[in-house]
Design an enzyme around this catalytic site. Structure first.
Site, PDB file in Angstrom:
ATOM      1  N   ARG A  78       0.705 -19.861  11.773  1.00  0.00           N
ATOM      2  CA  ARG A  78       0.386 -18.881  10.729  1.00  0.00           C
ATOM      3  C   ARG A  78      -0.215 -17.604  11.318  1.00  0.00           C
ATOM      4  O   ARG A  78      -1.076 -17.660  12.200  1.00  0.00           O
ATOM      5  CB  ARG A  78      -0.645 -19.514   9.787  1.00  0.00           C
ATOM      6  CG  ARG A  78      -1.130 -18.610   8.699  1.00  0.00           C
ATOM      7  CD  ARG A  78      -2.168 -19.336   7.887  1.00  0.00           C
ATOM      8  NE  ARG A  78      -3.343 -19.601   8.675  1.00  0.00           N
ATOM      9  CZ  ARG A  78      -4.487 -18.926   8.568  1.00  0.00           C
ATOM     10  NH1 ARG A  78      -4.602 -17.928   7.721  1.00  0.00           N
ATOM     11  NH2 ARG A  78      -5.535 -19.239   9.310  1.00  0.00           N
TER      12      ARG A  78
ATOM     13  N   HIS B  83      -8.299 -22.557  15.506  1.00  0.00           N
ATOM     14  CA  HIS B  83      -8.915 -21.229  15.555  1.00  0.00           C
ATOM     15  C   HIS B  83      -9.639 -21.103  16.891  1.00  0.00           C
ATOM     16  O   HIS B  83     -10.436 -21.983  17.241  1.00  0.00           O
ATOM     17  CB  HIS B  83      -9.904 -21.063  14.400  1.00  0.00           C
ATOM     18  CG  HIS B  83     -10.282 -19.636  14.163  1.00  0.00           C
ATOM     19  ND1 HIS B  83     -10.994 -18.898  15.071  1.00  0.00           N
ATOM     20  CD2 HIS B  83     -10.019 -18.795  13.139  1.00  0.00           C
ATOM     21  CE1 HIS B  83     -11.172 -17.668  14.604  1.00  0.00           C
ATOM     22  NE2 HIS B  83     -10.586 -17.581  13.432  1.00  0.00           N
TER      23      HIS B  83
ATOM     24  N   ARG C 168      -2.913 -16.522  17.397  1.00  0.00           N
ATOM     25  CA  ARG C 168      -3.908 -17.574  17.629  1.00  0.00           C
ATOM     26  C   ARG C 168      -3.470 -18.688  18.562  1.00  0.00           C
ATOM     27  O   ARG C 168      -4.255 -19.200  19.336  1.00  0.00           O
ATOM     28  CB  ARG C 168      -4.232 -18.222  16.294  1.00  0.00           C
ATOM     29  CG  ARG C 168      -5.468 -17.668  15.739  1.00  0.00           C
ATOM     30  CD  ARG C 168      -5.780 -18.240  14.439  1.00  0.00           C
ATOM     31  NE  ARG C 168      -6.489 -17.174  13.770  1.00  0.00           N
ATOM     32  CZ  ARG C 168      -6.808 -17.168  12.512  1.00  0.00           C
ATOM     33  NH1 ARG C 168      -6.460 -18.180  11.748  1.00  0.00           N
ATOM     34  NH2 ARG C 168      -7.463 -16.168  12.014  1.00  0.00           N
TER      35      ARG C 168
ATOM     36  N   HIS D 282      -7.981 -25.737  12.267  1.00  0.00           N
ATOM     37  CA  HIS D 282      -8.287 -24.721  11.253  1.00  0.00           C
ATOM     38  C   HIS D 282      -7.307 -24.706  10.083  1.00  0.00           C
ATOM     39  O   HIS D 282      -7.711 -24.565   8.941  1.00  0.00           O
ATOM     40  CB  HIS D 282      -8.281 -23.364  11.955  1.00  0.00           C
ATOM     41  CG  HIS D 282      -8.693 -22.212  11.117  1.00  0.00           C
ATOM     42  ND1 HIS D 282      -9.935 -22.123  10.537  1.00  0.00           N
ATOM     43  CD2 HIS D 282      -8.039 -21.071  10.747  1.00  0.00           C
ATOM     44  CE1 HIS D 282     -10.037 -20.980   9.868  1.00  0.00           C
ATOM     45  NE2 HIS D 282      -8.883 -20.339   9.966  1.00  0.00           N
TER      46      HIS D 282
ATOM     47  N   GLU E 126      -6.401  -7.957  13.114  1.00  0.00           N
ATOM     48  CA  GLU E 126      -6.658  -9.320  13.619  1.00  0.00           C
ATOM     49  C   GLU E 126      -5.505  -9.722  14.513  1.00  0.00           C
ATOM     50  O   GLU E 126      -4.493  -9.009  14.598  1.00  0.00           O
ATOM     51  CB  GLU E 126      -6.834 -10.293  12.440  1.00  0.00           C
ATOM     52  CG  GLU E 126      -8.128 -10.040  11.672  1.00  0.00           C
ATOM     53  CD  GLU E 126      -8.422 -11.059  10.581  1.00  0.00           C
ATOM     54  OE1 GLU E 126      -7.601 -11.951  10.358  1.00  0.00           O
ATOM     55  OE2 GLU E 126      -9.492 -10.937   9.962  1.00  0.00           O
TER      56      GLU E 126
HETATM   57  C1  SIN Z   1     -10.917 -15.507  10.594  1.00  0.00           C
HETATM   58  O1  SIN Z   1     -11.589 -14.678  10.011  1.00  0.00           O
HETATM   59  O2  SIN Z   1     -10.824 -15.504  11.801  1.00  0.00           O
HETATM   60  C2  SIN Z   1     -10.175 -16.554   9.808  1.00  0.00           C
HETATM   61  C3  SIN Z   1      -9.017 -15.912   9.171  1.00  0.00           C
HETATM   62  C4  SIN Z   1      -7.888 -16.821   8.904  1.00  0.00           C
HETATM   63  O3  SIN Z   1      -7.965 -17.999   9.188  1.00  0.00           O
HETATM   64  O4  SIN Z   1      -6.861 -16.307   8.490  1.00  0.00           O
END
Ligand code: SIN
Length: 533
Positions: free
Chosen positions: A367, A233, A273, A332, A118
């Site tokens: 975060r 997000h 992010r 988020h 991610e």
């Molecule tokens: C996501 O799956 O994009 C959310 C994960 C998160 O907020 O850590």
């Protein structure tokens, strides 16, 4: 279900029922432990968490040092390194405990855990359950265990305020769904009430995420920091549904692309992010767009890999195999909160905080994706261990160190935010019954307009004027749960706006158009309720 309702006195009273609170509650199992929640136990923000749990669980090329480095880089200079070290070192053990408790994480055909990449992670290290239903699966296991083991589960109870006697937290005042305000006494009160995404009109957080614990701490003067850092997000579905359906970052981890109005790519999809959300906000403004696109048409086996996302897209007539998906950033995660030591103790003896309500220092100014379920699991377990020990602290460790007056650690200082917490001017104007849902809506719109991905002194000032207006109109915040939630949203929004105006720089999730640079002397936490240094 109210299991043997007995409103105390408890040894430990956990407020909230997400992964953080329940990770503590199941370890503190027994007749002296109560869990109090305004909904039912399974109704927390955890159940909405798609994204998984980041932990070093395999993969020859990964290490906890790399997970640490990625977390510090995303946190933009404000992480407490000791807290992050604990997070990454203790995380894998906590994931294995969840597996023992019955949580079923996704696996490869070989039986190995599937590890996804991610944003901001240099290696694939995120485990998921049901593709993008991780929170629901973790919550299911913890809720079952809590019903079996807690002394009392108070469902439909809304905590109003901390009770403090002789410098110690001794319980909370609370509003049961069927009655008047009562005192619930406890030797230890654990704030595990989650975030405050409902300050905004566009959010991935459920209706219940109203910053209740942060607001209680602010009103009681318990040090609270980093609240200006609200993470947006990047890929919430652009759709009227509230909360906004999330298109998990795992989709980008598997190769989905961000495209602008003209179909062009414009940012590294796997950057942290804050970077991606800012790039999107800039492109949307340049192109006069209310949304951009996520192109997941190249992903193989979408439906098998992400069944819950596929089902929600199908329900609104979108086919991810052929359609680009409309997306826009949505509020988020609150990176800051009630400041704790490395064991979850706050500066107020008897009061603990864990999960999104807390500021352990692991997230800093932004975060890292999928570190929050992990934080709840790791620090929930630590807090339970500490409460059962003889020494309850608070100790001068973690984010609390500098707040308690120690010299700057690793270059991070702290500054007390000037002014007092928001207070209510008094009863609503005579003859005007406050329309609480409408007032909540006004607040949410003002925060989205004024304190979103990009802020300025003017936009923040505008939002603060609305906060003052709404506070003046709403009357008694203890009159009902809806009024209490609105009062809490206002309390946190006001603190956020004060901090965001004070921080005249851009750092992590706090981006000021009028102060675009990151300023080294601003490597400090802004603390409400104390702290100097
Ligand atoms: C996501 O799956 O994009 C959310 C994960 C998160 O907020 O850590």
């Amino acid at each position: 279900m109210n299991k043997g309702v007995r409103p105390g006195p408890f040894n430990v009273l956990v407020l909230g029922s997400g992964v953080a609170g329940l990770s503590a509650a199941v370890r503190l199992a027994g007749p002296g432990t109560g869990v109090l929640t305004k909904g039912v136990l399974s109704q927390s923000a955890t159940r909405w968490a798609q994204g998984g749990v980041a932990a070093v669980l395999g993969g020859d090329e990964d290490s906890t040092d790399l997970h640490l480095a990625d977390t510090l880089a995303a946190g933009a200079g404000l992480c407490d390194e000791e807290a992050v070290r604990i997070l990454v070192d203790e995380g894998p053990g906590r994931v294995h405990e969840l597996i023992t408790l019955g949580v079923e994480f996704d696996r490869e055909a070989t039986g190995m855990l599937s590890l996804a990449r991610e944003g901001g992670h240099s290696r694939p290290r995120v485990v998921h359950a049901g593709g993008a239903a991780t929170g629901a699966e973790v919550e299911r296991a913890l809720v079952d265990a809590t019903y079996r083991t807690a002394g009392a589960v108070l469902e439909g109870w809304f905590a109003l305020d901390l009770m403090i006697e002789d410098g110690r937290c001794v319980g909370v005042s609370a509003l049961p769904s069927d009655g008047c305000v009562v005192e619930v006494r406890a030797d230890h009160v654990v704030l595990a009430t989650g975030g405050a995404g409902q300050m905004y009109s566009v959010t991935t957080n459920p209706h219940e995420s109203t910053g209740d614990g942060v607001a209680m701490a602010l009103r009681a003067g318990v040090p609270t920091a980093d609240v200006e850092f609200v993470q947006f997000h990047p890929t919430a579905l652009h759709h009227p549904a509230m909360p906004r359906p999330l298109l998990s970052e795992a989709l980008r981890g598997h190769g989905a692309l961000l495209r602008d109005r003209d179909g062009e790519r414009f940012v590294d999809e796997l950057a942290p992010r804050d970077v991606v959300s800012r790039a999107m906000a800039a492109r949307m403004s340049e192109q006069g767009m209310a949304h951009l696109w996520l192109d997941a048409t190249g992903l193989e086996r979408f439906e098998q890999r992400f069944p819950t996302i596929a089902a929600s897209l199908t329900s609104i007539g979108l086919n991810p195999e052929t359609d680009w998906l409309p997306i826009a950033p949505a509020a988020h995660h609150l990176s800051g909160g009630v400041v704790t030591d490395l064991w979850g103790a706050t500066a107020l003896p008897g009061l603990w905080a864990v999960g999104e309500v807390a500021c352990t220092g692991v997230h800093g100014a932004n975060r890292l994706a999928s570190n929050s379920l992990l934080e709840g699991m790791v620090f929930g377990a630590r807090l339970a261990e500490r409460i059962t020990s003889a020494d309850h602290g608070p100790e001068r460790t973690g984010a609390l160190r500098v707040v308690l007056g120690d010299a700057p650690i690793d270059g991070i200082a702290c500054t007390a935010v000037p002014g007092r917490p928001l207070s209510w001017p008094g009863p609503a104007p005579v003859g005007v019954a406050p329309d609480v849902p409408k007032l909540r809506d006004s607040l949410q719109r003002a925060m989205t307009d004024g304190a979103g991905v990009v802020r300025t002194e003017t936009s923040l000032g505008r939002a603060r004027a609305v906060v003052a207006d709404v506070a003046a109109c709403m009357g008694d915040r203890t009159a009902s749960v809806a009024a209490g939630e609105l009062g809490n949203l206002l309390q946190v929004a006001d603190a956020l706006l004060v901090s965001a105006r004070t921080r005249t720089e851009s750092r992590g999730a706090h981006s000021r158009r009028d102060h675009p640079d990151t300023v080294p002397s601003w490597r400090r936490r802004l603390v409400h309720g104390g702290g100097e240094g």
